[in-house]
Design a protein around this motif. Structure first.
Motif, PDB file in Angstrom:
ATOM      1  N   UNK A  98       0.829  -1.207   0.000  1.00 34.04           N
ATOM      2  CA  UNK A  98       0.000   0.000   0.000  1.00 34.04           C
ATOM      3  C   UNK A  98       0.866   1.260   0.000  1.00 34.04           C
ATOM      4  N   UNK A  99       1.878   1.268   0.864  1.00 33.10           N
ATOM      5  CA  UNK A  99       2.743   2.443   0.949  1.00 33.10           C
ATOM      6  C   UNK A  99       3.404   2.708  -0.408  1.00 33.10           C
ATOM      7  N   UNK A 100       3.886   1.636  -1.027  1.00 31.47           N
ATOM      8  CA  UNK A 100       4.525   1.799  -2.324  1.00 31.47           C
ATOM      9  C   UNK A 100       3.539   2.289  -3.377  1.00 31.47           C
ATOM     10  N   UNK A 101       2.321   1.739  -3.351  1.00 31.10           N
ATOM     11  CA  UNK A 101       1.364   2.066  -4.399  1.00 31.10           C
ATOM     12  C   UNK A 101       0.815   3.481  -4.272  1.00 31.10           C
ATOM     13  N   UNK A 102       0.738   3.992  -3.023  1.00 34.56           N
ATOM     14  CA  UNK A 102       0.176   5.343  -2.867  1.00 34.56           C
ATOM     15  C   UNK A 102       1.272   6.374  -2.621  1.00 34.56           C
ATOM     16  N   UNK A 103       2.521   5.915  -2.655  1.00 33.77           N
ATOM     17  CA  UNK A 103       3.621   6.858  -2.550  1.00 33.77           C
ATOM     18  C   UNK A 103       3.801   7.468  -1.170  1.00 33.77           C
ATOM     19  N   UNK A 104       3.469   6.684  -0.147  1.00 33.08           N
ATOM     20  CA  UNK A 104       3.656   7.188   1.219  1.00 33.08           C
ATOM     21  C   UNK A 104       4.652   6.313   1.961  1.00 33.08           C
ATOM     22  N   UNK A 105       5.100   6.819   3.084  1.00 32.44           N
ATOM     23  CA  UNK A 105       5.921   6.011   3.982  1.00 32.44           C
ATOM     24  C   UNK A 105       5.030   4.951   4.613  1.00 32.44           C
ATOM     25  N   UNK A 106       5.636   3.833   4.993  1.00 33.25           N
ATOM     26  CA  UNK A 106       4.843   2.762   5.584  1.00 33.25           C
ATOM     27  C   UNK A 106       4.237   3.224   6.917  1.00 33.25           C
ATOM     28  N   UNK A 107       4.900   4.140   7.590  1.00 25.94           N
ATOM     29  CA  UNK A 107       4.348   4.670   8.850  1.00 25.94           C
ATOM     30  C   UNK A 107       3.062   5.448   8.611  1.00 25.94           C
ATOM     31  N   UNK A 108       2.916   6.013   7.406  1.00 31.11           N
ATOM     32  CA  UNK A 108       1.790   6.914   7.144  1.00 31.11           C
ATOM     33  C   UNK A 108       0.520   6.178   6.736  1.00 31.11           C
ATOM     34  N   UNK A 109       0.635   4.886   6.397  1.00 27.51           N
ATOM     35  CA  UNK A 109      -0.570   4.182   5.952  1.00 27.51           C
ATOM     36  C   UNK A 109      -1.323   3.561   7.120  1.00 27.51           C
ATOM     37  N   UNK A 110      -0.766   3.662   8.323  1.00 29.15           N
ATOM     38  CA  UNK A 110      -1.492   3.210   9.508  1.00 29.15           C
ATOM     39  C   UNK A 110      -1.460   1.703   9.678  1.00 29.15           C
ATOM     40  N   UNK A 111      -2.362   1.236  10.504  1.00 30.45           N
ATOM     41  CA  UNK A 111      -2.356  -0.194  10.838  1.00 30.45           C
ATOM     42  C   UNK A 111      -3.784  -0.698  10.892  1.00 30.45           C
ATOM     43  N   UNK A 112      -3.922  -1.987  10.679  1.00 23.79           N
ATOM     44  CA  UNK A 112      -5.234  -2.604  10.801  1.00 23.79           C
ATOM     45  C   UNK A 112      -5.662  -2.567  12.270  1.00 23.79           C
ATOM     46  N   UNK A 113      -6.850  -2.082  12.511  1.00 22.05           N
ATOM     47  CA  UNK A 113      -7.347  -2.059  13.893  1.00 22.05           C
ATOM     48  C   UNK A 113      -7.648  -3.486  14.334  1.00 22.05           C
ATOM     49  N   UNK A 114      -7.182  -3.840  15.503  1.00 23.74           N
ATOM     50  CA  UNK A 114      -7.437  -5.173  16.050  1.00 23.74           C
ATOM     51  C   UNK A 114      -8.888  -5.310  16.472  1.00 23.74           C
ATOM     52  N   UNK A 115      -9.453  -6.460  16.224  1.00 19.00           N
ATOM     53  CA  UNK A 115     -10.845  -6.706  16.591  1.00 19.00           C
ATOM     54  C   UNK A 115     -10.968  -8.117  17.128  1.00 19.00           C
ATOM     55  N   UNK A 116     -11.945  -8.299  17.980  1.00 20.22           N
ATOM     56  CA  UNK A 116     -12.305  -9.661  18.356  1.00 20.22           C
ATOM     57  C   UNK A 116     -13.058 -10.296  17.186  1.00 20.22           C
ATOM     58  N   UNK A 117     -13.021 -11.593  17.001  1.00 19.96           N
ATOM     59  CA  UNK A 117     -12.210 -12.545  17.764  1.00 19.96           C
ATOM     60  C   UNK A 117     -10.761 -12.501  17.281  1.00 19.96           C
TER      61      UNK A 117
END
Lengths: 400, 452
Positions: free
Chosen positions: B421-440
């Motif tokens: 994603x970072x490569x495809x949208x031209x951002x740093x990997x830090x800027x694309x965020x993270x998947x929010x954890x969910x149960x289960x």
């Protein structure tokens, strides 16, 4: 983006109502700016269950639902994708004789609306849908209903609006709207000042403060529909399932996952967010395994909830503001907006262009929530309100 | 008073349990495995006659000590092995144990959830016979079996040489070791000799032993491809300006580790981006306190630092819990642990320099490559969605493409998805965020029976 902008119509909220309105307005050549505090379609429009159903709606919603049904059949041409829309039919199940009687009464009530409901008893149900477990008294089948993928549809509408020339501003919260002599002025958190002749308030669960700021307190609470998803399974559910009484609703997507809803999520400290409750999720899971025996050995891989605005009579608020010329509301879909909101966009565009729509929406007027002392709007009496209230009680727990 | 809950009994969880028991508390301990040890000191499923030395090599002493320590506190804790913690809220944890739901209340939470392998997909990575390095190690340690008869280990990170060496020691034919790090990166190890001589020498010994045994070792490996039809049959790569091919029937692959952070997410912990781990990790202070009162973090789950750090962090986090409850605590011990941990962080920086993550690969991955195997999403469909919808954020990408939506919820594919994603949208990997954890947190049976 800071700076200034002038458009015919400013839309607050990039959910399906707002983004479909933006698309329809662009089709009329009207200039549009669409604002979302986060990402378009990321709230209730994109995280709902995905039912595209007219069955079960109160009669006053059916003309609007029919209008929307027309949009669903034209979806690919409109937004470039089919949104995994499947006209699979919607089967509403009855667990008891009383439930079956309610389904029969509903079929009678809406017989003039073209739903072509097919009522069937337990034996016919078992024969036609052998994957449904024993114990159902019967069901009501609406062949022209179905389901779709909200994540895709709610993302594709604003994208299509953008392609059609709408200016779409994501992560751009509207922090204030005022009406001045030369039109509305919107202030955004990004220091953009927008002048617009007309404002559509399609801000979903966040819409009430905008109405309130124009002296129009509208009763909007929040609900948090809760769903679980199974791992991909062999094809099983070939219809969208609802249940009289609302214990469960379920569908299977092309990938094979069964999406099963029911119950409510738990609201977090920030009421914009919620999480599934463990007990609620387990209740949904256990019911699914009981109603659909083939799921007994399946695993749930994902839960989710979403935030949705709800009204006391469970009908949406759609129509011109009762206090402010040029302000149009469309929110409060109360867990049943996914099917109708693509049609709402067309209706809103007509309201903008013509001041009225051929689709009847008086039942959804914000005027119905005016304090009792105010003169009631034509066509909506207290008796009808009470009637609506009773009907909505019957529909409790049927998010689309 | 409700007892604290420790999640995970690797080195961090064991030391945390020991520390709480020593203070007179009776902690509850939840672990997915049938026995203590975590991944690194995992015990065989059945006693099979292998000695600790055979299983854990130079770390046998630590492993035996940790296993004994945990066995020693068994009567003083409430231990739930084979238990999946699948949700968490307001001092209540939901477990799934052998198909039954169990809810336990806790007051104080120590998360020692560990790590899993980090991977970037390469052609053929989903073929049967391809394992992660950690998975290869678990097969050997816990099940006493190898992933193939003629095995290639590839990727980077300290585990690469360790697992290759363990397989060689166990008598398996190791056909090659392919390190994606350039040879020049290993200069960091030479500099590390003064910082952590024992660790560096141990690592170098693995390499020397393998070389002496005739195992070819390549550095600067690029363009990895795993070949085969029904299962893996060979491997191709480029190194030193030449194409190489090798027949094999098992591949162990991994690019260091990624922290397991879902439970911390459910607990409400704030996250920060760790440039070194190229991952979002839950925030913690030097003692292991998270951003949430009463929630403590220890071990690789809060940032990759290895087993020795995990032991110290587990003890320190438990001491922090005790301090926060006004128990008398040896403050000199706390300071010593923090000092050790700070030193290990420096060693970790050195190791990361020696085994850099090949982030540049993300841009070269072919479009038809499977990126998210749970939901069968290709690299190309992610790139297309990024273009079509102007996506710049992980959760939006998930919504549109299904990446990270399947059984693993992004635990396995998430790091790679972020890179693509970072490569495809031209951002740093830090800027694309993270998947929010969910149960289960992991899949749970629909028929999970009623909570007791």
């Amino acid at each position: 983006m800071s700076g200034r902008l002038s458009v015919d119509v400013a839309i607050i909220g990039g959910g399906l109502a707002g983004s479909s309105a933006a698309l329809a307005l662009r089709g009329m050549g009207i200039s549009v700016a669409l604002f979302d505090k986060g990402f378009c379609g990321a709230q209730a429009s994109g995280v709902n269950y995905g039912g595209v159903r007219r069955q079960g709606r109160p009669p006053e919603q059916l003309p609007l639902a029919a209008r929307a049904a027309g949009v669903w059949t034209r979806l690919r041409g409109l937004i470039g994708i089919d949104g995994e829309y499947e006209r699979s039919g919607h089967l509403k199940l009855a667990q008891t004789e009383a439930d079956m009687a309610a389904l029969e009464a509903y079929a009678e009530t809406v017989s003039g609306y073209g739903l072509d409901l097919q009522l069937m008893g337990g034996a016919a149900l078992r024969k036609r849908f052998p994957w449904i477990g024993d114990g159902m008294v019967g069901g009501s089948y609406c062949p022209s209903d179905g389901h779709a993928n909200p994540r895709l549809v709610a993302t594709a509408f604003p994208a299509a609006a953008r392609r059609a020339g709408a200016q779409v501003f994501e992560q751009t919260a509207v922090v204030g709207v005022t009406r001045q002599a030369d039109g509305f002025w919107l202030e955004t958190a990004t220091n953009l000042r927008v002048r617009a002749g007309i404002v559509l308030n399609t801000a979903g669960a966040w819409a009430a403060p905008f109405a309130e700021s124009f002296g129009e307190p509208l009763p909007l609470s929040r609900i948090y529909p809760s769903m679980i998803v199974t791992e991909p399974l062999p094809p099983l559910m070939d219809v969208n399932i609802g249940m009289e009484g609302g214990a469960i609703y379920a569908r299977q997507v092309a990938r094979g996952n069964c999406v099963i809803g029911g119950e409510r999520g738990l609201v977090l400290a920030d009421p914009d967010f919620s999480r599934p409750s463990s007990d609620g999720a387990r209740a949904i899971m256990n019911r699914a395994a009981r109603f659909f025996p083939a799921l007994q050995h399946a695993h749930a891989i994902r839960f989710w909830t979403g935030t949705e605005g709800a009204t006391p009579d469970k009908n949406p608020i759609i129509g011109f503001s009762t206090t402010t010329p040029g302000l149009i509301h469309a929110f409060g879909f109360t867990g049943a907006g996914f099917q109708i909101t693509p049609g709402v966009g067309e209706v809103l565009a007509e309201l903008v262009r013509d001041g009225h729509s051929p689709t009847p929406i008086t039942a959804f007027s914000p005027a119905r929530f005016r304090p009792a002392r105010s003169p009631a709007s034509p066509g909506l009496t207290g008796a009808q309100d009470q009637n609506n209230q009773q009907k909505s009680e019957q529909r409790e727990g049927f998010p689309s | 008073m409700t007892a604290p809950l420790i999640v995970g009994v690797g080195p961090a969880g064991i030391r945390a349990a020991q520390t709480l028991v020593a203070a007179g508390l009776r902690p509850q301990v939840v672990d997915e495995a049938p026995a203590s040890g975590g991944q690194i000191y995992r015990q065989p499923l059945q006693p099979d006659g292998r000695s600790a030395q055979a299983l854990y090599g130079s770390e046998a002493g630590k492993a035996v000590d940790l296993h004994r320590t945990f066995d020693g506190v068994l009567g003083k804790i409430d231990y739930y092995p084979n238990a999946l913690l699948w949700n968490l809220r307001d001092g209540q944890a939901d477990l799934a144990i052998a198909g039954r739901a169990k809810r336990i209340a806790y007051d104080g939470l120590i998360l020692a959830t560990g790590a899993t392998d980090r991977i970037l997909p390469v052609p053929g990575w989903t073929l049967p016979g391809v394992y992660t390095l950690g998975g290869s190690q678990v097969a050997l340690k816990a099940q006493g079996c190898a992933i193939g008869r003629k095995v290639v280990f590839c990727g980077t990170g300290p585990l690469l040489y360790l697992v290759a060496w363990q397989y060689w020691k166990a008598g398996v034919t190791v056909a090659a070791v392919l390190d994606t790090a350039p040879a020049s990166a290993k200069l960091a190890l030479v500099r590390g000799l003064t910082l952590a001589p024992a660790i560096v020498l141990r690592g170098l010994k693995f390499g020397f032993d393998l070389k002496r045994a005739g195992v070819p070792i390549y550095s600067g490996v690029e363009a990895l491809r795993f070949g085969g039809t029904a299962r893996v049959e060979g491997i191709s790569w480029r190194a030193g300006g030449r194409e190489h091919h090798l027949l094999c029937d098992g591949i162990g692959y991994g690019l260091s580790l990624r922290p397991e952070t879902q439970v911390a997410d459910l607990a409400g912990c704030a996250f920060r981006f760790s440039a070194r781990d190229r991952a979002f990790v839950p925030q913690k202070d030097a003692a292991g306190r998270s951003s949430v009162a009463g929630v403590y973090l220890a071990g690789d789950g809060a940032g990759i630092a290895g087993a020795d750090a995990a032991e110290r962090a587990g003890e320190r986090a438990a001491l922090a819990l005790l301090q926060d409850r006004a128990f008398p605590v040896d403050t000199a011990r706390c300071a010593a642990l923090e000092s050790d941990l700070a030193k290990i962080e420096k060693i970790r920086d050195m190791l990361e320099a020696a085994f850099p993550f090949p982030a540049h690969w993300a841009a070269t991955l072919p479009d038809d490559l499977t990126l998210c195997r749970c939901e069968d999403v290709s690299v190309g469909s992610v790139r297309q969605a990024v273009q079509a919808f102007g996506l710049t954020e992980m959760n939006r990408l998930k919504a549109v493409t299904r990446t990270g939506m399947g059984r693993c919820q992004g635990r396995m594919c998430g790091a790679a998805v972020a890179e693509v994603l970072a490569g495809a949208c031209g951002r740093e990997v830090a800027a694309v965020g993270r998947l929010r954890g969910q149960a289960p947190v992991k899949p749970v049976p629909l028929t999970l029976e009623a909570a007791e």
